[in-house]
Design an enzyme around this catalytic site. Structure first.
Site, PDB file in Angstrom:
ATOM      1  N   LEU A 239       0.859  -1.171   0.000  1.00  0.00           N
ATOM      2  CA  LEU A 239       0.000   0.000   0.000  1.00  0.00           C
ATOM      3  C   LEU A 239       0.900   1.227   0.000  1.00  0.00           C
ATOM      4  CD1 LEU A 239      -2.666  -0.949   2.718  1.00  0.00           C
ATOM      5  CD2 LEU A 239      -2.942  -1.063   0.240  1.00  0.00           C
ATOM      6  N   ASP A 240       0.460   2.290  -0.653  1.00  0.00           N
ATOM      7  CA  ASP A 240       1.233   3.526  -0.630  1.00  0.00           C
ATOM      8  C   ASP A 240       1.369   4.035   0.803  1.00  0.00           C
ATOM      9  OD1 ASP A 240       1.386   3.497  -3.405  1.00  0.00           O
ATOM     10  OD2 ASP A 240      -0.469   4.649  -3.626  1.00  0.00           O
ATOM     11  N   LYS A 241       2.385   4.836   1.038  1.00  0.00           N
ATOM     12  CA  LYS A 241       2.667   5.347   2.385  1.00  0.00           C
ATOM     13  C   LYS A 241       1.421   5.943   3.039  1.00  0.00           C
ATOM     14  CE  LYS A 241       5.420   8.820   4.852  1.00  0.00           C
ATOM     15  NZ  LYS A 241       6.476   9.859   4.747  1.00  0.00           N
TER      16      LYS A 241
ATOM     17  N   THR B 253      -1.756   5.541   2.219  1.00  0.00           N
ATOM     18  CA  THR B 253      -2.976   4.736   2.121  1.00  0.00           C
ATOM     19  C   THR B 253      -3.018   3.795   3.315  1.00  0.00           C
ATOM     20  OG1 THR B 253      -2.995   4.827  -0.298  1.00  0.00           O
ATOM     21  CG2 THR B 253      -4.228   3.039   0.740  1.00  0.00           C
TER      22      THR B 253
ATOM     23  N   ARG C 278      -5.483   5.450  -7.696  1.00  0.00           N
ATOM     24  CA  ARG C 278      -5.235   6.893  -7.788  1.00  0.00           C
ATOM     25  C   ARG C 278      -5.138   7.336  -9.245  1.00  0.00           C
ATOM     26  NH1 ARG C 278      -0.036   7.524  -4.130  1.00  0.00           N
ATOM     27  NH2 ARG C 278      -0.398   9.746  -4.526  1.00  0.00           N
TER      28      ARG C 278
END
Length: 321
Positions: A137-139, A141, A236
């Site tokens: 997961l992105d930082k 998110t 995104r």
């Protein structure tokens, strides 16, 4: 170092013409291309019963036998970072990642990551690629992730992800009012001018996101998004592509958009929300050992909950006028 169980695979026809090391890196994303190249050169890969070279072109359909090496992670140190674990057994651990926690160490975040926390919690994960992390997961998110704890579980989960057999649902607050759900089927690759960003590009990797309306607000919509594929920044990028960028997204969201007649409370929430409003809310998978289908859900975190409450109050105020 010790040998892992042999891996038997077949080169898919669509990879015909690629170098062997390049093709294997796509089939086995849990191993880096440089590591695979080293194993080929060390004689740990057989292609149709012969020892190949990394640069040998594949034609599709070849049988590959790979004998991986378990290599401890030497450069990442264990760190005592608290984790919100939702499930754990001998094969897997499922956790709820908070916004702000980086998954893998990188140039800007060499320590203090999920990987460092996992090595502290279970030192044996040092023998697995990326400490058992099979997706990310992105930082900024938040939400659910699964981590493998054994080589067999790692292979199972990587294969399940490649076959789109892991269910991942996200909640995303987006700009604009959508009246119905839909599907975004658009290839994703590196942005042609900004290499730190992704974009919908011709020749990019196949990417599909399905979305449905969860809740409507004035000028914004809460969506439930189901990933069919798992490309970098996929939700995104796809939401921005259909002109419904995720609220607070610093890379793809553009300027802040306030809904009509936004009061002080909603304006303050929107201006103070310092990340993309994206949360991995549900995870479903087949257990790598028992074969049982398991599912977990994680409520949205407090910051996103407060933002949604502000939108609800604004919607109610508008309806009362």
């Amino acid at each position: 170092m010790s040998s892992e169980s042999p891996v038997s695979i077949q080169i898919p026809p669509e990879l015909a013409g690629q170098r062997l090391d390049q093709a294997l890196a796509q089939i086995l994303p849990e191993y880096s291309r440089s590591r695979l190249k080293g194993w080929i050169e060390a004689g740990r890969v057989m292609l149709d019963g012969r020892l190949p070279r990394p640069r040998d072109a594949v034609s599709g359909g070849e049988a590959v036998e790979l004998r991986p090496l378990l290599e401890p992670v030497h450069h990442d140190r264990p760190q005592a970072i608290e984790l919100d674990v939702r499930y754990e057994d001998a094969a897997i651990v499922v956790l709820n990642k908070p916004a702000g926690l980086v998954v893998h160490p990188a140039a800007g975040n060499p320590e203090g990551t999920l990987l460092n926390a996992l090595l502290h919690r279970a030192p044996e994960l040092a023998a697995l690629p990326r400490a058992g992390i099979v997706h990310r997961l992105d930082k900024q998110t938040s939400g659910l992730m699964v981590v493998a704890k054994t080589p067999a579980a790692h292979r199972h989960l990587v294969a399940a992800l490649a076959e789109h057999a892991v269910g991942r649902e996200y909640l995303a607050l987006v700009q604009g009012e959508l009246i119905a759900g839909g599907t975004v089927d658009a290839p994703i690759g590196r942005h042609p001018r900004d290499r730190k960003r992704m974009a919908v590009v011709l020749g990019g990797k196949h990417a599909v996101s399905h979305y449905r309306v969860e809740e409507r607000f004035v000028g914004h919509t809460l969506l439930r998004v189901h990933l069919e594929t798992g490309r970098t920044h996929q939700i995104r990028v796809h939401m921005a592509h259909i002109r419904h960028a995720i609220v607070g997204d610093p890379a793809y969201g553009g300027r802040l958009r306030l809904p009509p007649a936004a009061g002080e409370a909603l304006t303050a929430q929107l201006r103070g929300f310092g990340r993309q409003a994206l949360h991995a809310a549900r995870l479903t998978l087949e257990h790598p050992v028992s074969g049982e289908v398991l599912s977990w859900a994680a409520d949205i975190p407090d910051d996103m909950h407060a933002l949604l409450d502000a939108f609800r109050a604004h919607r109610q105020a508008r309806s009362d006028d």
